[in-house]
Enzyme design. Structure first.
Site, PDB file in Angstrom:
ATOM      1  CG  ASP A   1       6.023  -3.073   9.958  1.00 42.71           C
ATOM      2  OD1 ASP A   1       5.565  -3.851   9.535  1.00 42.71           O
ATOM      3  OD2 ASP A   1       6.459  -2.726  11.067  1.00 42.71           O
TER       4      ASP A   1
ATOM      5  CG  ASP B   1       3.647  23.244  -3.229  1.00 45.21           C
ATOM      6  OD1 ASP B   1       4.328  22.490  -4.071  1.00 45.21           O
ATOM      7  OD2 ASP B   1       3.868  23.029  -1.797  1.00 45.21           O
TER       8      ASP B   1
ATOM      9  NE  ARG C   1       0.240 -11.754   2.003  1.00 41.49           N
ATOM     10  CZ  ARG C   1       0.487 -12.983   2.219  1.00 41.49           C
ATOM     11  NH1 ARG C   1       1.167 -13.302   1.442  1.00 41.49           N
ATOM     12  NH2 ARG C   1       0.097 -13.496   3.319  1.00 41.49           N
TER      13      ARG C   1
ATOM     14  CE  LYS D   1      12.339  -9.156  -2.761  1.00 45.50           C
ATOM     15  NZ  LYS D   1      11.763  -7.994  -3.537  1.00 45.50           N
TER      16      LYS D   1
ATOM     17  CE1 TYR E   1       6.769  -6.841  -2.664  1.00 42.90           C
ATOM     18  CE2 TYR E   1       6.883  -5.080  -1.111  1.00 42.90           C
ATOM     19  CZ  TYR E   1       6.069  -6.144  -1.557  1.00 42.90           C
ATOM     20  OH  TYR E   1       5.132  -6.528  -0.947  1.00 42.90           O
TER      21      TYR E   1
ATOM     22  CB  CYS F   1      -0.263  23.947  34.125  1.00 42.29           C
ATOM     23  SG  CYS F   1       0.477  25.436  34.796  1.00 42.29           S
TER      24      CYS F   1
ATOM     25  CD  GLU G   1       1.920  26.902 -13.307  1.00 38.26           C
ATOM     26  OE1 GLU G   1       1.692  28.048 -12.774  1.00 38.26           O
ATOM     27  OE2 GLU G   1       2.015  26.748 -14.341  1.00 38.26           O
TER      28      GLU G   1
HETATM   29  S1  IVH Z   1       8.994  -9.572  -1.529  1.00 39.20           S
HETATM   30  C1  IVH Z   1       7.630 -13.567  -2.932  1.00 39.20           C
HETATM   31  N1  IVH Z   1      10.272  -7.303  -0.872  1.00 39.20           N
HETATM   32  O1  IVH Z   1       6.750  -8.610   3.504  1.00 39.20           O
HETATM   33  C2  IVH Z   1       8.365 -12.369  -2.355  1.00 39.20           C
HETATM   34  N2  IVH Z   1       8.351  -8.011   0.388  1.00 39.20           N
HETATM   35  O2  IVH Z   1       6.544 -11.506   4.527  1.00 39.20           O
HETATM   36  C3  IVH Z   1       7.329 -11.484  -1.561  1.00 39.20           C
HETATM   37  N3  IVH Z   1       7.669  -6.525   2.309  1.00 39.20           N
HETATM   38  O3  IVH Z   1       3.800  -9.495   1.874  1.00 39.20           O
HETATM   39  C4  IVH Z   1       7.556 -10.209  -1.009  1.00 39.20           C
HETATM   40  N4  IVH Z   1       9.335  -4.995   2.072  1.00 39.20           N
HETATM   41  O4  IVH Z   1       4.413  -7.246   2.367  1.00 39.20           O
HETATM   42  C5  IVH Z   1       9.171  -8.225  -0.662  1.00 39.20           C
HETATM   43  N5  IVH Z   1      11.238  -5.098  -0.185  1.00 39.20           N
HETATM   44  C6  IVH Z   1      10.335  -6.182  -0.039  1.00 39.20           C
HETATM   45  C7  IVH Z   1       9.381  -6.007   1.003  1.00 39.20           C
HETATM   46  C8  IVH Z   1       8.418  -6.883   1.173  1.00 39.20           C
HETATM   47  C9  IVH Z   1       8.110  -5.436   2.538  1.00 39.20           C
HETATM   48  C10 IVH Z   1       6.605  -7.574   3.016  1.00 39.20           C
HETATM   49  C11 IVH Z   1       5.510  -7.752   1.778  1.00 39.20           C
HETATM   50  C12 IVH Z   1       5.070  -9.354   1.888  1.00 39.20           C
HETATM   51  C13 IVH Z   1       6.004  -9.680   3.363  1.00 39.20           C
HETATM   52  C14 IVH Z   1       6.485 -10.979   3.401  1.00 39.20           C
END
Ligand code: IVH
Length: 679
Positions: free
Chosen positions: A118, A33, A137, A293, A229, A429, A35
């Site tokens: 979240d 840190d 977004r 996904k 992501y 207290c 450095e």
């Molecule tokens: S994918 C088209 N991956 O969730 C796919 N979203 O309800 C779009 N989020 O707006 C999102 N972790 O803010 C994806 N591993 C993750 C995520 C993620 C959190 C949030 C993101 C998105 C919302 C969708």
């Protein structure tokens, strides 16, 4: 301008970008840190002196830029969609059937599964490897430009890394979630409360509020992080699957959640969901579910999207961590430092799988601001292992006979007049001998992060203090089995066990001992730093405030607090009695020469060789391996004289026997987690 200066600036930038990446993305720092600070100061000075050399992607922009008057907006080249929700396994299986029907296949489809962070979704747009803009977004089609703010987030690359698996795409829009870790969130809120500012309701609000600052210097001071992501518009990224894309992004310098699951069929997705639910309370950040996904990008394109969500992904949401219930009473609790905290006693309610019957109201100002009254219906929440708190009153459900809370003016335990300094939010207290404080101090001293005295629970501490058997923690070591056996809910056997546990606990790491003393502002981290620097109690007790605050990571507030503690003859006396009773604080092992420059920053797992055996309940073997490697350790297949640690889960194999034979340190799951967390 001097070419030498230009070269030096370029060199400093490269070194600092790399240091940032090692520290914030890989969690595996290469330089100390000190450095880092030195190089950063040198670069800032040069940019100050030669403004023509300033660049928007210099590591110095992490400190923030002059404030804006409003946010500009920007259209997303590819819309930022939202996700459909699935609640429960049945709805996930429905999703899988739908996907297979649309793809016209009976074969299993492969999915990746990821924690659903979240936080706040952002898009980062890179052109020719440099961060050009960052946006929220917004409504999915257009977002707000928050470029300067995002530049201050250390784990966001300003310049992409090359040479790791392919060329740098000419245009790359990366999507990810900006969030605030729970520990940082707690610290931020505690600091806000101390200053009399309103705390954030949860880490997501804290992240959102920090990102939407017109003054990026405010954002810079907030500990935000990112996990990436996905991508939006890209040119020059040649990949076939989502998982492969994430690996490419990692190679380019983006931070990817290590818990992302490699492609698997729907049953593997379901198994991961169960593990993720179990892990949830121990994760250092909030998640609200899991995202599933379709892995194959060609299949993703074939499936396409509806108006606001893709058909190739779904969010499997967890049960809410907020519930409503009734405030049955509000009482005050006196803590270790004398802080008097109002606590709401609630009609018990399940919140995220845990029964909650009490929630903190922080302080009198908070009770007034939220206007919480006895009899109110309130919204309560817990986030991770945070103490549950009252979010707000559901005023529409007031009957009119609710009773307002009044802060007492005397301590409910020892009847001393309470004090509240005019510039503080905390009421105290001030009687150090107040039994409530004594009990809390002893509980803290005996707790896991300190002397870890087995069998000395809260109920027993209450009895010891109430019966006058312990006035401070030094008294604990004078207890004998006969006295203990006479207490409620104790017998000869448990009394003997406790005496043995007390005996064992006397050999204790200096850092845990310091933590146990309960010096204000000295938590586990500060205790570690002090133990590494001073190595003995005497050296620490004799250090002046300057020597203390010269330790990296120890600020003037901690330094003064340590000084005040040791200047108090009462404290010296207790320590003396502890040592007399045979308590032996053990200095930390000598640091290896190269780690010496930077105590505390590297993980205890760094450079160590691990062997895994048996099944861990919350981690897959690959995950445990990834955690070890991220901390700088190595995993090998068999136990030998070179092995430093064997991590043993359920039904371990012969490796455990071998470890025992060779005297290799064996960690159980909890010990392993502690070690990884310590990094
Ligand atoms: S994918 C088209 N991956 O969730 C796919 N979203 O309800 C779009 N989020 O707006 C999102 N972790 O803010 C994806 N591993 C993750 C995520 C993620 C959190 C949030 C993101 C998105 C919302 C969708």
């Amino acid at each position: 301008m001097d070419a030498e200066i230009e070269n030096r600036v370029a060199e400093l930038r490269e070194t600092l970008h790399r240091a940032n990446y090692r520290y914030y993305v890989l969690d595996d720092p290469e330089i100390s840190d000190a450095e880092y600070d030195r190089l950063m100061r040198e670069l800032m000075a040069l940019e100050e002196q030669y403004p023509a050399l300033r660049r928007p992607d210099s590591p110095t922009v992490r400190v923030g830029a002059p404030p804006l008057t409003a946010f500009d907006t920007v259209a997303h080249a590819v819309p930022m969609l939202s996700l459909d929700n699935a609640f429960g396994e049945g709805e996930l299986l429905d999703f899988d059937r739908r996907v297979r029907r649309l793809l016209e296949t009976d074969d299993p489809v492969r999915y990746t599964a990821e924690p659903k962070m979240d936080g706040v979704a952002v898009e980062l747009v890179y052109e020719d490897g440099r961060l050009r803009l960052a946006a929220t977004r917004g409504d999915g089609a257009t977002g707000e430009l928050i470029t300067e703010n995002v530049r201050t987030i250390r784990s966001v690359p300003l310049v992409l890394r090359s040479g790791d698996g392919g060329p740098i795409p000419s245009v790359l829009s990366v999507r990810g979630e900006v969030f605030m870790g729970l520990e940082n969130f707690r610290r931020l809120n505690a600091a806000r409360l101390e200053k009399g500012e309103a705390p954030f309701a949860n880490p997501r609000n804290a992240a959102a509020g920090s990102l939407r600052q017109l003054d990026s210097r405010v954002t810079a001071a907030r500990p935000l992080e990112i996990y990436c992501y996905g991508v939006g518009h890209v040119e020059g990224l040649d990949v076939d699957s989502h998982y492969e894309m994430l690996l490419r992004l990692a190679g380019l310098g983006f931070r990817i959640n290590p818990l992302v699951q490699p492609p698997g069929d729907v049953s593997e997705v379901i198994a991961f969901h169960a593990r993720l639910m179990e892990m949830r309370p121990t994760l250092p950040y909030d998640i609200d579910g899991m995202v599933v996904k379709v892995d194959n990008l060609k299949d993703q394109r074939r499936l396409g999207a509806k108006s606001r969500s893709p058909r190739w992904a779904i969010a499997w949401k967890f049960a809410a961590l907020q519930e409503t219930t009734v405030v049955e009473a509000i009482e005050v609790q006196v803590g270790r430092t004398g802080a008097v905290t109002p606590v709401a006693h609630l009609k018990p309610v399940q919140v995220g799988g845990v029964m909650v019957s009490r929630a903190t109201l922080h302080n009198a100002d908070e009770v007034r601001k939220k206007d919480v009254r006895i009899g109110d219906v309130v919204l309560v929440q817990r986030a991770g292992d945070v103490i549950p708190e009252v979010v707000k009153v559901i005023t529409s459900r007031r009957a009119g006979d609710e009773i307002a809370f009044v802060m007492p003016d005397r301590c409910p335990v020892c009847d001393t007049a309470l004090q509240r300094p005019p510039d503080e939010a905390v009421t105290r207290c001030v009687n150090a001998a107040c039994p409530a404080q004594v009990k809390a101090r002893i509980r803290h001293f005996a707790a896991k992060g300190a002397l870890d005295i087995d069998g000395l629970g809260a109920k027993l501490v209450d009895q010891l203090v109430d019966k006058g058997l312990a006035h401070d923690f030094a008294d604990l070591f004078r207890l004998d089995a006969d006295t203990l056996a006479g207490l409620e809910r104790m017998g000869p056997k448990s009394a003997e066990n406790l005496v043995a546990a007390l005996h064992r606990s006397r050999r204790v790491d200096l850092s845990r001992f310091l933590h146990g003393l309960g010096i204000r502002h000295v938590g586990e981290r500060a205790a570690d730093l002090l133990a590494v620097r001073f190595r003995s109690l005497d050296a620490l007790a004799d250090a002046d405030a300057d020597a203390l605050s010269a330790v990296e990571g120890i600020g003037p507030e901690i330094a003064w607090s340590v000084r005040r503690f040791f200047d108090n003859p009462e404290n010296r006396k207790v320590i003396h009695r502890l040592l007399e009773a045979g308590v032996t604080p053990i200095p930390p092992p000598e640091a290896a020469p190269d780690a010496d420059a930077d105590p505390g920053a590297s993980s205890p797992a760094a450079g160590k060789i691990f062997v895994l055996t048996g099944t861990l309940s919350t981690l897959k073997r690959e995950e445990a391996k990834a955690l070890i490697e991220a901390a700088g350790g190595k995993v090998t297949g068999s136990v030998s004289g070179k092995t430093d640690y064997v991590v043993a889960g359920e039904s371990p194999g012969s490796k455990l026997d071998k470890a025992r034979k060779l005297g290799v340190t064996v960690l159980d799951e909890e010990g392993f987690r502690d070690m990884i967390r310590a990094g």
